[in-house]
Scaffold this active site. Structure first.
Site, short mmCIF file in Angstrom:
data_model
loop_
_atom_site.label_atom_id
_atom_site.label_comp_id
_atom_site.label_asym_id
_atom_site.label_seq_id
_atom_site.Cartn_x
_atom_site.Cartn_y
_atom_site.Cartn_z
N ARG A 56 0.83 -1.21 0.00
CA ARG A 56 0.00 0.00 0.00
C ARG A 56 0.86 1.26 0.00
O ARG A 56 0.42 2.35 -0.34
CB ARG A 56 -0.99 -0.02 1.18
CG ARG A 56 -2.05 1.03 1.07
CD ARG A 56 -3.29 0.82 1.94
NE ARG A 56 -3.17 -0.11 3.04
CZ ARG A 56 -2.55 0.16 4.19
NH1 ARG A 56 -2.01 1.34 4.39
NH2 ARG A 56 -2.49 -0.76 5.13
N TYR A 109 -14.40 19.24 -14.01
CA TYR A 109 -14.79 17.85 -14.22
C TYR A 109 -15.87 17.51 -13.19
O TYR A 109 -15.71 17.77 -12.00
CB TYR A 109 -13.57 16.92 -14.05
CG TYR A 109 -13.97 15.49 -14.17
CD1 TYR A 109 -14.26 14.94 -15.40
CD2 TYR A 109 -14.09 14.69 -13.04
CE1 TYR A 109 -14.66 13.64 -15.51
CE2 TYR A 109 -14.49 13.37 -13.14
CZ TYR A 109 -14.78 12.85 -14.38
OH TYR A 109 -15.19 11.56 -14.49
N ASP A 185 -5.85 20.50 -13.00
CA ASP A 185 -6.21 19.25 -13.64
C ASP A 185 -5.80 19.38 -15.11
O ASP A 185 -6.42 20.12 -15.87
CB ASP A 185 -7.72 19.01 -13.49
CG ASP A 185 -8.17 17.68 -14.07
OD1 ASP A 185 -7.48 17.16 -14.97
OD2 ASP A 185 -9.20 17.14 -13.62
N LYS A 210 -7.20 8.65 -19.19
CA LYS A 210 -7.50 9.30 -20.47
C LYS A 210 -6.27 9.24 -21.38
O LYS A 210 -5.86 8.17 -21.76
CB LYS A 210 -7.97 10.72 -20.19
CG LYS A 210 -9.05 10.83 -19.09
CD LYS A 210 -10.35 10.13 -19.43
CE LYS A 210 -11.29 10.01 -18.24
NZ LYS A 210 -11.57 11.23 -17.51
#
Ligand SMILES: *Cc1c(COP(=O)(O)O)cnc(C)c1O
Length: 390
Positions: A56, A109, A185, A210
């Site tokens: 992790r 977004y 972003d 993306k």
């Protein structure tokens, strides 16, 4: 670094996407980094000692991808990959102090905006939404005009799905002046088209899902900063909140990244030409694309971007029903949400209940892929004709 690994800043991005994050060049070493599937690592130390410790905290498969994204964004410390773009959004928003103020574009977004709205509704912080293209409005939201000044400025440019262009340099400077952190972003632009750290941002966010991965087959996110202290805070957040990337997804994303420059070059050129053709088409009321001379964000985009990206918005004549008819009539363009893959995608954004009502009902968002432009154009033309009569 060894002479066979030149410093990233010496290289152009087209080379970096191919060369960054490769294993050390020694005899019989693999050319590509291997996928390491292990939840734990041998050792007696802890993550604080710089040990891998546990899956992790760290995984060798993340490292080359994190190194490559940092090299492309021009950051001095490795990026952090997350289990999704929204997991990266969540980690970034955790930096807003309790009762602080977050300034965010009205056309952010959707998922990021919903998250911010929900956190604000719980009373964690105050959310001020702004028209990010209106510099004066953003500056007044940052200073607070008598109320508290902002603790974080969230930037997205061009915006989703309205393609508005923010003045990234001026807004970052204004945010710094009030002591606010700046997060950008950069999903729409990719580091090949826009480099927010150079324009004054503290943190760059990607939905790696993306363009960076580019094949619509993984969901991943990333955060990039040159501030080692911020990176440590964000790394701690990722480790403790647990929104980590799977090694296989990280490996696939790096594999996809290798062709980013070619993909962006092709899709961007096609997007520009389609925008011009669509602007002249009778079945389209308006085209939103910063590459068009007529676009309100054109000059600003020219000043801060290398190219104009591969996303465009069109407003179909005849309203929502006509726009839906166009989507249904398409054969090559795939009706689906998401963007940035090799395949061209299209959707009417207002079909999503959460989409701001300021987004026109007849707006279609086009994510231009790498197919042949004449095939894409012929498909759009026949669908617009059918949409108009259907
Ligand atoms: C898709 C997207 C996100 C969210 O990323 P996921 O990988 O879907 O979680 C954030 N910002 C932008 C601009 C996006 O397009």
């Amino acid at each position: 670094m060894s002479p066979t690994h030149p410093h990233p800043s010496d290289l152009s991005p087209e080379t970096l996407v191919v060369s960054a994050g490769r294993p050390e060049r020694v005899h019989d070493a693999p050319v590509n980094p291997p996928i390491v599937l292990s939840s734990t690592f041998v050792g007696t130390g802890t993550v604080v000692d710089g040990d891998r410790a546990y899956g992790r905290y760290s995984n060798p498969t993340w490292d080359p991808l994190e190194e490559a994204i940092s090299a492309l964004e021009g950051a001095t410390v490795p990026s952090l990959v997350f289990g999704s773009g929204l997991a990266a959004v969540s980690a970034a928003l955790s930096l807003v102090p309790v009762k602080g103020v977050l300034v965010m574009p009205t056309h952010s977004y959707q998922g990021a905006l919903v998250m911010a709205q929900e956190l604000a509704a719980k009373g964690l912080f105050v959310l001020r939404t702004v028209d990010i293209a209106d510099t004066d409005e953003v500056i007044s939201a940052l200073t607070g005009a008598g109320e508290r000044a902002a603790s974080m400025l969230w930037l997205e440019s061009p915006t989703n799905p309205m393609l508005e262009v923010a003045d990234l340099r001026v807004l970052a400077r204004s945010a710094k002046a009030v002591g606010a952190l700046v997060v950008t972003d950069n999903t729409f632009s990719t580091p090949l088209v826009q480099k927010p750290l150079e324009l004054g941002s503290d943190i760059v966010l990607h939905s790696v899902t993306k363009y960076l991965a580019g094949h619509s087959d993984v969901v991943l996110g990333s955060l990039t900063t040159s501030n080692a202290e911020l990176r440590a805070t964000l790394h701690h957040h990722r480790s403790i909140h647990g929104a980590i990337a799977g090694p296989f997804e990280a490996w696939l994303a790096l594999r996809g990244l290798r062709t980013l420059a070619l993909r962006v070059e092709r899709s961007q050129a096609t997007a520009g030409e389609l925008a011009r053709r669509l602007e002249a088409h009778g079945g389209v009321d308006a085209v939103r694309y910063p590459g068009l001379d007529s676009d309100p964000g054109h000059q600003r985009a020219k000043d801060q971007m290398h190219g104009f990206g591969s996303i465009l918005g069109i407003e179909v004549s005849g309203g929502a029903a006509a726009a839906e008819a166009v989507v249904e009539a398409l054969r090559i363009w795939t009706p689906a949400t998401s963007l940035g893959g090799v395949e061209s995608l299209i959707e009417r954004r207002r079909r999503h209940a959460n989409e701001p009502t300021s987004v026109p009902e007849n707006l279609l968002r086009l994510s231009v892929g790498i197919e042949n432009i004449e095939d894409l154009w012929a498909d759009l033309e026949q669908a617009l004709r059918r949409g108009a009569t259907g």
